[in-house]
Design a protein around this motif. Sequence first.
Motif, short mmCIF file in Angstrom:
data_model
loop_
_atom_site.label_atom_id
_atom_site.label_comp_id
_atom_site.label_asym_id
_atom_site.label_seq_id
_atom_site.Cartn_x
_atom_site.Cartn_y
_atom_site.Cartn_z
N HIS A 1 48.32 47.92 44.41
CA HIS A 1 47.96 48.50 43.12
C HIS A 1 46.69 49.33 43.35
CE1 HIS A 1 50.81 46.12 40.70
NE2 HIS A 1 50.47 45.08 41.45
N PHE B 1 52.17 41.86 44.03
CA PHE B 1 52.05 40.92 42.92
C PHE B 1 51.11 41.50 41.88
CE2 PHE B 1 49.27 39.55 46.47
CZ PHE B 1 48.02 39.77 45.91
N THR B 2 51.26 41.02 40.65
CA THR B 2 50.39 41.46 39.57
C THR B 2 49.09 40.67 39.60
OG1 THR B 2 51.23 39.87 37.96
CG2 THR B 2 52.43 41.97 38.18
N LYS C 1 47.90 38.93 37.16
CA LYS C 1 48.16 37.62 36.56
C LYS C 1 48.84 36.68 37.56
CE LYS C 1 48.30 38.93 31.68
NZ LYS C 1 49.12 38.97 30.44
N GLU C 2 49.78 37.22 38.32
CA GLU C 2 50.45 36.40 39.34
C GLU C 2 49.45 35.87 40.35
OE1 GLU C 2 54.98 37.90 40.06
OE2 GLU C 2 53.39 39.33 40.54
N ARG D 1 47.35 33.00 38.84
CA ARG D 1 48.03 31.75 38.50
C ARG D 1 48.70 31.07 39.69
NH1 ARG D 1 52.13 35.19 35.89
NH2 ARG D 1 54.08 35.04 37.07
N LEU E 1 47.96 33.77 31.48
CA LEU E 1 48.30 34.22 32.82
C LEU E 1 49.79 34.51 32.98
CD1 LEU E 1 46.12 31.86 35.05
CD2 LEU E 1 45.61 34.20 34.28
N LYS E 2 50.54 34.37 31.91
CA LYS E 2 51.98 34.69 31.97
C LYS E 2 52.18 36.18 31.82
CE LYS E 2 53.49 30.18 30.18
NZ LYS E 2 54.22 29.49 29.11
N ASP E 3 53.13 36.71 32.60
CA ASP E 3 53.44 38.15 32.52
C ASP E 3 54.19 38.47 31.24
OD1 ASP E 3 52.24 38.91 34.92
OD2 ASP E 3 53.96 38.20 36.07
#
Length: 301
Positions: A220, A272-273, A275-276, A279, A299-301
């Motif tokens: 990213h 990965f994001t 948030k991923e 978490r 933290l959920k997408d």
Amino acid sequence: MGLDACTLSLFVLVISTNSSLGFTTQVSRMPHSANLRSNNAFTCHAVRSDKSSAKTDKLINDFCIGTNIFWKTLVIKPVLDYVELQPAGTAGKDPFSKLKAPPELPGISRPVWLTILGSVPTGLVWYGYYKFSVEEELYQYEVQNGKLVTGCGGWGTLLPFVFGILIGGPLQLIGLELGDTIIELAGIWILLGQVNLYRRVNELCDEIKDDIGLSEPPLHSWWALLPPPLDVVVGLRQVHFLSEYWRIKRGDDYEKDIVAEELFPFISSPRFTLKEFLRKPSTWFWFSSDWDDIEFDILKD
């Protein structure tokens, strides 16, 4: 691709996939002459957009080349001679030879463990040389392969920052606001260069995605703008994936990077994001590999 071309693509996609909205029927009922005029208008629009995009790419190419050439003229000959581009395989394969080697083409594979080995004991001074080397290798790779240049090379990327600190620092110490401005501009320049480097590494990885098991770009780019330590996360990942790219291009044998693949597995993980990452502590360290995910709604997408 410019905005107009994107709009055209979206319109065509809507027409081709959403007949339930009536777009297809309405177009088919248009008189032939009107339909022809409409198609011609879209075609001309796309051509103009492509020409505009090509012109922009050429401007970027010329700017990058000119910037690198200008800053290179400020460098003394002994330094130029030492870091002159060499063919692949010139440097020895031992760590010390790679650390002090000039840029090569194809570029030298510098894994994360080697980059840390050079950077930490020198207080990140060697990392400056790493930054110069990878930027110059990518620049020369584009030039010598007849591609449009999309980066300012080692000289054009690193020297504006170095000169900015050398000039702005003393001015700041004597209380001149100009010093603060120069240092800020130097910081912005090197940061934008880092974002651009991540973008370029993503493009390179697309060429070898099957070889290293990627289904999408690994980085990213905007993470370079995040505060520490999150900016370090993407920085280490850039080092790893660029190293893998050059390893494959040079035909070097695979050697496990224990730092990137075992001690800190997030470095070599697929994309990965944010948030991923937050978490999943199992990807953080070697000792947290069996830790459960952190179950927070935020933290959920």
